[in-house]
Write a protein that holds these residues in place. Structure first.
Motif, mmCIF file in Angstrom:
data_model
loop_
_atom_site.group_PDB
_atom_site.id
_atom_site.type_symbol
_atom_site.label_atom_id
_atom_site.label_comp_id
_atom_site.label_asym_id
_atom_site.label_seq_id
_atom_site.Cartn_x
_atom_site.Cartn_y
_atom_site.Cartn_z
ATOM 1 N N GLN A 67 0.830 -1.206 0.000
ATOM 2 C CA GLN A 67 0.000 0.000 0.000
ATOM 3 C C GLN A 67 0.860 1.251 0.000
ATOM 4 O OE1 GLN A 67 -3.237 0.141 -0.507
ATOM 5 N NE2 GLN A 67 -3.032 2.376 -0.517
ATOM 6 N N ALA A 68 1.980 1.216 0.733
ATOM 7 C CA ALA A 68 2.877 2.373 0.788
ATOM 8 C C ALA A 68 3.488 2.648 -0.586
ATOM 9 C CB ALA A 68 3.979 2.134 1.822
ATOM 10 N N ILE A 69 3.822 1.595 -1.323
ATOM 11 C CA ILE A 69 4.382 1.759 -2.672
ATOM 12 C C ILE A 69 3.339 2.368 -3.602
ATOM 13 C CG2 ILE A 69 5.162 0.484 -4.710
ATOM 14 C CD1 ILE A 69 6.506 -1.493 -2.675
ATOM 15 N N LEU A 70 2.130 1.822 -3.574
ATOM 16 C CA LEU A 70 1.067 2.341 -4.447
ATOM 17 C C LEU A 70 0.745 3.792 -4.108
ATOM 18 C CD1 LEU A 70 -1.355 -0.746 -4.520
ATOM 19 C CD2 LEU A 70 0.379 -0.107 -6.197
ATOM 20 N N GLU A 71 0.710 4.085 -2.811
ATOM 21 C CA GLU A 71 0.412 5.457 -2.365
ATOM 22 C C GLU A 71 1.500 6.417 -2.843
ATOM 23 O OE1 GLU A 71 -0.872 7.746 1.793
ATOM 24 O OE2 GLU A 71 0.295 5.894 1.886
ATOM 25 N N GLY A 72 2.757 5.988 -2.735
ATOM 26 C CA GLY A 72 3.867 6.825 -3.189
ATOM 27 C C GLY A 72 3.825 7.075 -4.685
ATOM 28 N N MET A 73 3.540 6.042 -5.463
ATOM 29 C CA MET A 73 3.454 6.194 -6.925
ATOM 30 C C MET A 73 2.315 7.128 -7.305
ATOM 31 S SD MET A 73 5.861 4.402 -8.451
ATOM 32 C CE MET A 73 5.273 3.922 -10.080
ATOM 33 N N GLU A 74 1.196 6.987 -6.618
ATOM 34 C CA GLU A 74 0.039 7.849 -6.919
ATOM 35 C C GLU A 74 0.318 9.297 -6.530
ATOM 36 O OE1 GLU A 74 -3.035 5.825 -4.815
ATOM 37 O OE2 GLU A 74 -3.352 4.334 -6.407
ATOM 38 N N TRP A 75 0.979 9.501 -5.384
ATOM 39 C CA TRP A 75 1.296 10.870 -4.952
ATOM 40 C C TRP A 75 2.245 11.538 -5.944
ATOM 41 C CZ3 TRP A 75 5.849 13.235 -2.808
ATOM 42 C CH2 TRP A 75 5.626 14.513 -2.291
ATOM 43 N N LEU A 76 3.197 10.766 -6.479
ATOM 44 C CA LEU A 76 4.132 11.308 -7.473
ATOM 45 C C LEU A 76 3.500 11.429 -8.862
ATOM 46 C CD1 LEU A 76 7.342 9.326 -6.469
ATOM 47 C CD2 LEU A 76 6.942 11.781 -6.135
ATOM 48 N N ASN A 77 2.288 10.912 -9.004
ATOM 49 C CA ASN A 77 1.566 10.947 -10.278
ATOM 50 C C ASN A 77 2.323 10.186 -11.369
ATOM 51 O OD1 ASN A 77 -0.581 11.562 -11.963
ATOM 52 N ND2 ASN A 77 0.284 13.527 -12.598
ATOM 53 N N LEU A 78 2.886 9.044 -10.998
ATOM 54 C CA LEU A 78 3.530 8.161 -11.973
ATOM 55 C C LEU A 78 2.536 7.041 -12.297
ATOM 56 C CD1 LEU A 78 7.152 7.948 -10.512
ATOM 57 C CD2 LEU A 78 6.308 9.397 -12.370
ATOM 58 N N ALA A 79 1.585 7.382 -13.147
ATOM 59 C CA ALA A 79 0.499 6.452 -13.455
ATOM 60 C C ALA A 79 1.006 5.303 -14.319
ATOM 61 C CB ALA A 79 -0.630 7.197 -14.165
ATOM 62 N N TRP A 80 0.570 4.089 -14.008
ATOM 63 C CA TRP A 80 0.978 2.921 -14.771
ATOM 64 C C TRP A 80 -0.106 2.553 -15.782
ATOM 65 C CZ3 TRP A 80 0.561 3.305 -9.479
ATOM 66 C CH2 TRP A 80 -0.556 2.723 -8.870
ATOM 67 N N ASP A 81 0.332 2.011 -16.918
ATOM 68 C CA ASP A 81 -0.595 1.602 -17.980
ATOM 69 C C ASP A 81 -1.098 0.181 -17.767
ATOM 70 O OD1 ASP A 81 -0.287 3.996 -19.774
ATOM 71 O OD2 ASP A 81 1.799 3.328 -19.739
ATOM 72 N N HIS A 82 -0.296 -0.654 -17.109
ATOM 73 C CA HIS A 82 -0.676 -2.042 -16.835
ATOM 74 C C HIS A 82 -0.267 -2.391 -15.414
ATOM 75 C CE1 HIS A 82 -1.396 -2.705 -21.146
ATOM 76 N NE2 HIS A 82 -0.239 -2.112 -21.368
ATOM 77 N N GLY A 83 -1.128 -3.175 -14.738
ATOM 78 C CA GLY A 83 -0.815 -3.606 -13.387
ATOM 79 C C GLY A 83 -1.716 -2.922 -12.366
ATOM 80 N N PRO A 84 -1.352 -3.035 -11.076
ATOM 81 C CA PRO A 84 -0.152 -3.747 -10.627
ATOM 82 C C PRO A 84 -0.318 -5.261 -10.697
ATOM 83 C CG PRO A 84 -1.383 -2.906 -8.739
ATOM 84 C CD PRO A 84 -2.072 -2.399 -9.964
ATOM 85 N N TYR A 85 0.735 -5.941 -11.163
ATOM 86 C CA TYR A 85 0.774 -7.390 -11.186
ATOM 87 C C TYR A 85 1.531 -7.874 -9.945
ATOM 88 C CZ TYR A 85 -0.448 -6.696 -16.098
ATOM 89 O OH TYR A 85 -1.072 -6.323 -17.256
ATOM 90 N N PHE A 86 1.122 -9.024 -9.432
ATOM 91 C CA PHE A 86 1.757 -9.589 -8.237
ATOM 92 C C PHE A 86 2.346 -10.952 -8.575
ATOM 93 C CE2 PHE A 86 -1.287 -6.537 -6.749
ATOM 94 C CZ PHE A 86 -0.706 -5.955 -5.632
ATOM 95 N N GLN A 87 3.620 -11.138 -8.258
ATOM 96 C CA GLN A 87 4.279 -12.403 -8.590
ATOM 97 C C GLN A 87 3.652 -13.587 -7.858
ATOM 98 O OE1 GLN A 87 8.477 -11.577 -7.862
ATOM 99 N NE2 GLN A 87 8.803 -11.220 -10.041
ATOM 100 N N THR A 88 3.170 -13.384 -6.642
ATOM 101 C CA THR A 88 2.598 -14.505 -5.884
ATOM 102 C C THR A 88 1.338 -15.053 -6.549
ATOM 103 O OG1 THR A 88 1.525 -12.848 -4.466
ATOM 104 C CG2 THR A 88 3.529 -13.896 -3.623
#
Length: 482
Positions: A67-88
């Motif tokens: 959640q901290a990673i997703l929150e950080g990416m969203e705050w920086l406005n680095l929007a992803w086109d695909h994902g997030p994918y989880f290896q597990t």
């Protein structure tokens, strides 16, 4: 049997990059810069950006870190086109590929005990040989597949792995230096280096931007890709970020978590602008809009050298963006800090009006929020040094006269910056005193401090009722002080 790609990819996409953090902690600034470079390269080339969570370390990975990673990416406005994918969630896929490699002979079962491997390593160390597996199980068919075992990749023994790193140039590693690494553990879980390869292949990653600490993994991953007849991406390994003292950036240098910078009062635009310049540049330009970054960014212009983090430079950029961005936008970020500091900003001047007034004095939104408190809340005390200098008995006369003049102004028609300034001027003129003899006691009365923006704009934003009440309170304070 051909191993099918599980991701239907758009053949028109020429560039696809990825950011693949492990959710074992917060998103730190080094990871954020890697994500930014990867994102910018995709956008510069009209490509796509993939977010992948590499959570195979089941003991250390946590939902909170994800959640901290997703929150950080969203705050920086680095929007992803695909994902997030989880290896597990992709273990079936990894095992499908491993089973196929076993059939084709590019992987094999290893039944060696820990004791044998420890003994082998000790023997190699004593002989001053490179520690690596001796392929004892490669041709051993005396075991049953039901016995505990790992799966190893059959690494080529001849030749070299050669790749052209987009940042570092040509890198060559002899295959004799590489081990038959384990790709599936005894418990059946696939290992990091293998999962990464399958993911990059399945997701059509054309360019891998990551930290220099992954350089040693690259030749191993390239060999696995070649064994799968999969395309090999272009790799770009960026250098580490150091603190001001030249040591690797860590908590002792201050904030390292992206969201800590949010909490400390930085705008995402300032942090993004600062991070892009930590290892990349375009001439002497320091300030870049996001559009300029996308237009100008190129991996080949990224420096091979480590970068030094400079908090003062970040503060300078932050102040620039506080002053230059749309006040309504900055106000949305400022509101978080007002709530965090318990300032009831909803009942008073709009935050967007404060930003141009206080922005020149504040390096962070946290500072700006603290400096704005008197616009929304009453204060119980005055700055002691300012009291000694400006609340002398003779200040009662100009404060009383100014109170009369300001009381005569109607709201909101006459409660303007110009009329408040005129009232201050007229007070000074009629009493035949300098403007400072009016302005400084007025400032201390209304703000509780000896420093503030111009008092005409300050009183305008504080509002008439609060301003008059505070002047009256100051007069009484001076009288009681004796």
């Amino acid at each position: 049997m051909k191993i099918e790609n599980l991701f239907p990819l758009d053949p028109n996409v020429k560039v696809r990059t990825r950011f693949a953090p492990s959710p074992t902690g917060y998103l730190h600034v080094g990871g954020a810069r890697t994500a930014l470079y990867s994102w910018l390269y995709a956008k510069h080339n009209n490509g796509e950006f993939v977010l992948r969570i590499e959570d195979t370390d089941l003991e250390r990975s946590t939902p909170e870190a994800t959640q901290a990673i997703l929150e950080g990416m969203e705050w920086l406005n680095l929007a992803w086109d695909h994902g997030p994918y989880f290896q597990t969630k992709r273990f079936d896929r990894y095992n499908q590929v491993i089973d196929q490699m076993l059939e084709e002979g590019t992987a094999y079962r290893c039944y060696c005990s820990k004791e044998r491997l420890d003994e082998l390593r000790t023997q190699q160390e004593n002989n001053k040989e490179k520690a690596k597996y001796d392929r004892h199980c490669l041709h051993d068919h005396s075991h049953s597949p039901d016995e505990p075992h790992v799966i190893r990749f059959k690494n080529p023994q001849e030749g070299s792995v050669i790749f052209d790193d987009a940042v570092r140039g040509r890198i060559e590693i002899s295959n004799s230096e590489l081990d038959d690494l384990i790709i599936r553990r005894t418990d059946g879980s696939p290992t990091y280096n293998f999962c990464v390869v399958v993911d990059d292949w399945d997701m059509g990653i054309t360019h891998v931007v990551r930290g220099e600490d992954h350089i040693n993994n690259t030749p191993r991953q390239i060999n696995i890709l070649k064994a799968l007849n999969a395309p090999v991406p272009t790799y770009a390994h960026v250098s580490m970020i150091n603190g001001d003292d030249g040591q690797k950036l860590s908590k002792r240098h201050g904030a390292v978590s992206v969201m800590q910078y949010r909490d400390d009062g930085y705008l995402p635009e300032a942090l993004i602008n600062y991070l892009v310049r930590l290892g990349w540049g375009h001439g002497d330009q320091e300030i870049f809009s996001r559009e300029e970054m996308i237009e100008l960014f190129d991996l080949h212009s990224v420096s091979k050298s480590a970068s030094a983090f400079n908090t003062e430079k970040l503060q300078w950029l932050n102040q620039h963006y506080i002053r230059s961005l749309d006040p309504n936008y900055v106000a949305k970020h400022l509101a978080w800090h007002m709530k965090d500091q318990g300032i009831p900003y909803e009942n008073g001047v709009a935050l967007a009006e404060l930003i141009p007034v206080l922005g020149e004095r504040a390096k962070t939104l946290k500072e700006l929020a603290a400096q704005s408190r008197y616009f929304y809340q009453e204060f119980d005390s005055y700055d002691e040094k300012a009291v000694a200098k400006n609340f002398k008995p003779e200040a009662i006369v100009p404060l009383t006269k100014l109170l009369e003049k300001l009381t005569a102004l109607s709201v909101p028609e006459d409660w303007t910056v110009e009329n408040i300034h005129q009232a201050m001027n007229d007070t000074a003129t009629e009493l035949d005193i300098g403007m400072g003899k009016v302005g400084m006691p007025f400032r201390l009365a209304v703000t509780g401090s000896g420093q503030s923006p111009s008092m005409d704009i300050t009183a305008k934003l504080v509002g008439k009722d609060r301003t008059l009440a505070r002047i009256q309170k100051a007069i009484e304070f001076i009288q009681n002080k004796g």
